[in-house]
Design a protein around this motif. Structure first.
Motif, PDB file in Angstrom:
ATOM      1  N   ALA A   1       0.827  -1.201   0.000  1.00 49.66           N
ATOM      2  CA  ALA A   1       0.000   0.000   0.000  1.00 49.66           C
ATOM      3  C   ALA A   1       0.865   1.257   0.000  1.00 49.66           C
ATOM      4  CB  ALA A   1      -0.934  -0.008   1.208  1.00 49.66           C
ATOM      5  N   GLN A   2       1.965   1.230   0.757  1.00 49.57           N
ATOM      6  CA  GLN A   2       2.863   2.378   0.793  1.00 49.57           C
ATOM      7  C   GLN A   2       3.482   2.628  -0.577  1.00 49.57           C
ATOM      8  OE1 GLN A   2       3.660   4.468   3.633  1.00 49.57           O
ATOM      9  NE2 GLN A   2       4.361   5.648   1.875  1.00 49.57           N
ATOM     10  N   GLN A   3       3.873   1.539  -1.268  1.00 42.53           N
ATOM     11  CA  GLN A   3       4.460   1.664  -2.588  1.00 42.53           C
ATOM     12  C   GLN A   3       3.434   2.196  -3.599  1.00 42.53           C
ATOM     13  OE1 GLN A   3       7.554   1.337  -3.210  1.00 42.53           O
ATOM     14  NE2 GLN A   3       8.488  -0.077  -1.763  1.00 42.53           N
ATOM     15  N   VAL A   4       2.207   1.725  -3.512  1.00 38.82           N
ATOM     16  CA  VAL A   4       1.161   2.191  -4.421  1.00 38.82           C
ATOM     17  C   VAL A   4       0.881   3.679  -4.199  1.00 38.82           C
ATOM     18  CG1 VAL A   4      -1.302   2.002  -4.985  1.00 38.82           C
ATOM     19  CG2 VAL A   4       0.082  -0.065  -4.713  1.00 38.82           C
ATOM     20  N   TYR A   5       0.875   4.092  -2.946  1.00 38.34           N
ATOM     21  CA  TYR A   5       0.679   5.511  -2.622  1.00 38.34           C
ATOM     22  C   TYR A   5       1.755   6.362  -3.294  1.00 38.34           C
ATOM     23  CZ  TYR A   5       0.558   9.847   0.078  1.00 38.34           C
ATOM     24  OH  TYR A   5       0.509  11.171   0.449  1.00 38.34           O
ATOM     25  N   ASP A   6       3.014   5.920  -3.186  1.00 36.41           N
ATOM     26  CA  ASP A   6       4.110   6.651  -3.824  1.00 36.41           C
ATOM     27  C   ASP A   6       3.932   6.691  -5.337  1.00 36.41           C
ATOM     28  OD1 ASP A   6       5.240   7.056  -1.350  1.00 36.41           O
ATOM     29  OD2 ASP A   6       6.683   5.422  -1.521  1.00 36.41           O
ATOM     30  N   TYR A   7       3.504   5.553  -5.904  1.00 40.05           N
ATOM     31  CA  TYR A   7       3.339   5.468  -7.351  1.00 40.05           C
ATOM     32  C   TYR A   7       2.249   6.422  -7.840  1.00 40.05           C
ATOM     33  CZ  TYR A   7       2.498   3.353 -11.951  1.00 40.05           C
ATOM     34  OH  TYR A   7       2.345   3.138 -13.288  1.00 40.05           O
ATOM     35  N   LEU A   8       1.140   6.488  -7.107  1.00 45.63           N
ATOM     36  CA  LEU A   8       0.036   7.355  -7.508  1.00 45.63           C
ATOM     37  C   LEU A   8       0.454   8.824  -7.511  1.00 45.63           C
ATOM     38  CD1 LEU A   8      -2.979   5.661  -5.681  1.00 45.63           C
ATOM     39  CD2 LEU A   8      -2.445   5.611  -8.127  1.00 45.63           C
ATOM     40  N   PHE A   9       1.404   9.161  -6.671  1.00 40.06           N
ATOM     41  CA  PHE A   9       1.915  10.526  -6.643  1.00 40.06           C
ATOM     42  C   PHE A   9       2.566  10.891  -7.976  1.00 40.06           C
ATOM     43  CE2 PHE A   9       5.394  13.531  -5.905  1.00 40.06           C
ATOM     44  CZ  PHE A   9       4.720  14.574  -5.276  1.00 40.06           C
ATOM     45  N   TRP A  10       3.267   9.906  -8.583  1.00 36.30           N
ATOM     46  CA  TRP A  10       3.982  10.164  -9.830  1.00 36.30           C
ATOM     47  C   TRP A  10       3.148   9.878 -11.075  1.00 36.30           C
ATOM     48  CZ3 TRP A  10       8.038  12.888  -8.881  1.00 36.30           C
ATOM     49  CH2 TRP A  10       8.768  12.687  -7.704  1.00 36.30           C
ATOM     50  N   LEU A  11       2.000   9.192 -10.905  1.00 35.92           N
ATOM     51  CA  LEU A  11       1.222   8.724 -12.055  1.00 35.92           C
ATOM     52  C   LEU A  11       0.819   9.838 -13.018  1.00 35.92           C
ATOM     53  CD1 LEU A  11       0.050   6.266 -13.429  1.00 35.92           C
ATOM     54  CD2 LEU A  11      -2.014   6.515 -12.029  1.00 35.92           C
ATOM     55  N   PRO A  12       0.354  11.005 -12.557  1.00 34.21           N
ATOM     56  CA  PRO A  12      -0.012  12.059 -13.521  1.00 34.21           C
ATOM     57  C   PRO A  12       1.140  12.463 -14.434  1.00 34.21           C
ATOM     58  CG  PRO A  12      -0.893  12.569 -11.350  1.00 34.21           C
ATOM     59  CD  PRO A  12       0.031  11.387 -11.167  1.00 34.21           C
ATOM     60  N   LYS A  13       2.343  12.529 -13.879  1.00 35.26           N
ATOM     61  CA  LYS A  13       3.494  12.907 -14.705  1.00 35.26           C
ATOM     62  C   LYS A  13       3.841  11.799 -15.699  1.00 35.26           C
ATOM     63  CE  LYS A  13       5.629  16.105 -11.435  1.00 35.26           C
ATOM     64  NZ  LYS A  13       6.869  16.475 -10.714  1.00 35.26           N
ATOM     65  N   ILE A  14       3.667  10.542 -15.287  1.00 36.58           N
ATOM     66  CA  ILE A  14       3.927   9.415 -16.188  1.00 36.58           C
ATOM     67  C   ILE A  14       2.945   9.455 -17.364  1.00 36.58           C
ATOM     68  CG2 ILE A  14       3.916   6.897 -16.404  1.00 36.58           C
ATOM     69  CD1 ILE A  14       4.710   6.787 -13.434  1.00 36.58           C
ATOM     70  N   LEU A  15       1.669   9.672 -17.059  1.00 37.69           N
ATOM     71  CA  LEU A  15       0.649   9.728 -18.105  1.00 37.69           C
ATOM     72  C   LEU A  15       0.878  10.915 -19.031  1.00 37.69           C
ATOM     73  CD1 LEU A  15      -2.522   8.826 -16.008  1.00 37.69           C
ATOM     74  CD2 LEU A  15      -1.275   7.356 -17.605  1.00 37.69           C
ATOM     75  N   LYS A  16       1.250  12.056 -18.449  1.00 37.19           N
ATOM     76  CA  LYS A  16       1.525  13.246 -19.256  1.00 37.19           C
ATOM     77  C   LYS A  16       2.681  12.988 -20.205  1.00 37.19           C
ATOM     78  CE  LYS A  16       2.587  18.181 -18.864  1.00 37.19           C
ATOM     79  NZ  LYS A  16       2.861  19.300 -17.918  1.00 37.19           N
ATOM     80  N   GLN A  17       3.730  12.320 -19.703  1.00 39.39           N
ATOM     81  CA  GLN A  17       4.885  12.004 -20.538  1.00 39.39           C
ATOM     82  C   GLN A  17       4.492  11.055 -21.665  1.00 39.39           C
ATOM     83  OE1 GLN A  17       7.898  13.294 -20.277  1.00 39.39           O
ATOM     84  NE2 GLN A  17       8.812  12.095 -21.918  1.00 39.39           N
TER      85      GLN A  17
END
Length: 320
Positions: A294-310
Motif C-alpha cells: 500500500a505504501q508503494q502504491v501511494y508513492d506510485y500514484l503521486f507520480w502517475l499524472p506525470k507518467i501519463l503526461k509524458q
C-alpha cells in the motif's frame, strides 16, 4: 583488461547527476555502450522506480523504459568484484550488459544467465560492449531462465560461485526462487548481491538468506541494493549521498544500512497493527506485506499524472 585501458576509463570525470560513494575505486566504461543515454524516469511505468531520487537514470535508447543499474550501484558491483578477483561469479539478469561489464572489470570469471540472450540482436549488443571493454573472454553468456538454467549450468560445469548478483525477474516467486537456487550453489565463503530491493518481492530473496543465517545489509542507492554474505568474506562499505533525505520502504525497515547509524524511529506499522489485528484473521506477516504494498502504491500514484503526461506527449510527437 589491460592496465592502460583501465587508467583511461578512470581519467574521465562522471557527468553531473551521477554519484559514487567516497572510498570506492572508480571505472567508466561508458564508451563501450554507444546506445546508453540519460533516461526520463517518467518513460517507465514500473511501480517501484524511485523517481524522486535525483541521480542519473541511464537507459538503452532502443528501450528507454528499462534502466541500467545507477552509477553508484555499478560501483558497488565493481568494488565487490575487486574483492573476488580470479574467482567464479554469477549474474542472473544482465539486460544490456552494463552490470556484467562492471563485474568483469573487477576481475571475476563471470557466468551470465538471461533469457534475452537467446535473441540475436540482444546477444550481439552485449557481446560487442564486453569486447570493447576488453572483458569478453572472462564472461560466459548463457541464454536461459533462472532457476532452471542456474542448476543446469552448475551441474554441467561442476560450478560453485563465490560472488552472485541477482537482478532477474522482480515478481514473486522469482526472487525467492533465485535466492534458494543460488544458496545451493554458493561457495562456503560467498557473497550475494540483490538489485531493486524497492520491490517487496525482491526483498523476500534477501529475507530468505537472512533467515538461513547469512549476514545481511542494504545499500541506500537509487533502487536499493542488498547484500548477504557468509564465511570469510566482507561486503563493500558504502556511504549514501548525503544531499538526499533517504527513506526505506516498510519491508526493509529491519535491515542495517551501510554507512548509516541506526536510530530508532516511530514504527507506523506497529501502531496500525495494534489497531487492526483484533479485527482480522490475517497473520502479522500478511498484514505487513499488504502495508508495504500500500505504501508503494501511494508513492506510485503521486507520480502517475506525470507518467501519463509524458506518455501522451510522446504519442503526439511519435504518432502510431
Amino acid at each position: 583488461m589491460n592496465k592502460i585501458t583501465v587508467n583511461d576509463m578512470k581519467s574521465i570525470s562522471f557527468p553531473q547527476g551521477d554519484y559514487v560513494s567516497p572510498g570506492l575505486e572508480t571505472v567508466q566504461p561508458d564508451l563501450c555502450f554507444p546506445n546508453m543515454v540519460l533516461g526520463n524516469k517518467y518513460d517507465s511505468s514500473w511501480l517501484y522506480l524511485r523517481r524522486d531520487i535525483p541521480h542519473n537514470w541511464y537507459v538503452d535508447q532502443r528501450r528507454s523504459d528499462v534502466g541500467f543499474v545507477s552509477r553508484d550501484e555499478a560501483h558497488i558491483l565493481y568494488n565487490t568484484a575487486l574483492k573476488f578477483q580470479g574467482k567464479k561469479a554469477l549474474e542472473i539478469g544482465c539486460w544490456m550488459g552494463w552490470s556484467a561489464c562492471h563485474l568483469a572489470l573487477g576481475g571475476v570469471e563471470l557466468d551470465v544467465i538471461d533469457p534475452m540472450l537467446s535473441e540475436q540482436l540482444f546477444y550481439e549488443s552485449v557481446t560487442d560492449s564486453l569486447k570493447q571493454a576488453g572483458v569478453k573472454e572472462s564472461v560466459n553468456l548463457i541464454p536461459g531462465y533462472s532457476p532452471q538454467t542456474v542448476a543446469e549450468t552448475a551441474n554441467k560445469l561442476q560450478r560453485k560461485w563465490s560472488l552472485i548478483f541477482i537482478d532477474g525477474h522482480h515478481e514473486a516467486p522469482a526472487p525467492l526462487d533465485d535466492a534458494i537456487i543460488c544458496e545451493q550453489f554458493a561457495e562456503a565463503d560467498a557473497l550475494i548481491l540483490f538489485h531493486d530491493l524497492t520491490a517487496p518481492d525482491v526483498g523476500k530473496g534477501l529475507d530468505y538468506l537472512k533467515a538461513k543465517g547469512w549476514q545481511t545489509m542494504v545499500y541506500q542507492t537509487m533502487q536499493i541494493m542488498g547484500v548477504a554474505w557468509r564465511g570469510n568474506v566482507e561486503p563493500v562499505m558504502h556511504q549514501p549521498d548525503n544531499t538526499i533525505n533517504w527513506r526505506l520502504p516498510p519491508h526493509l525497515q529491519s535491515y542495517n544500512v551501510s554507512g548509516v547509524a541506526q536510530t530508532k524511529t516511530t514504527d507506523k506499522f506497529s501502531i496500525l497493527l495494534q489497531i487492526i489485528q483484533p479485527y482480522t484473521l490475517l497473520s502479522e506477516t500478511k498484514l505487513f506485506s499488504l502495508y508495504s504494498q500500500a505504501q508503494q502504491v501511494y508513492d506510485y500514484l503521486f507520480w502517475l499524472p506525470k507518467i501519463l503526461k509524458q506518455t501522451l506527449s510522446r504519442r503526439k510527437i511519435f504518432p502510431s
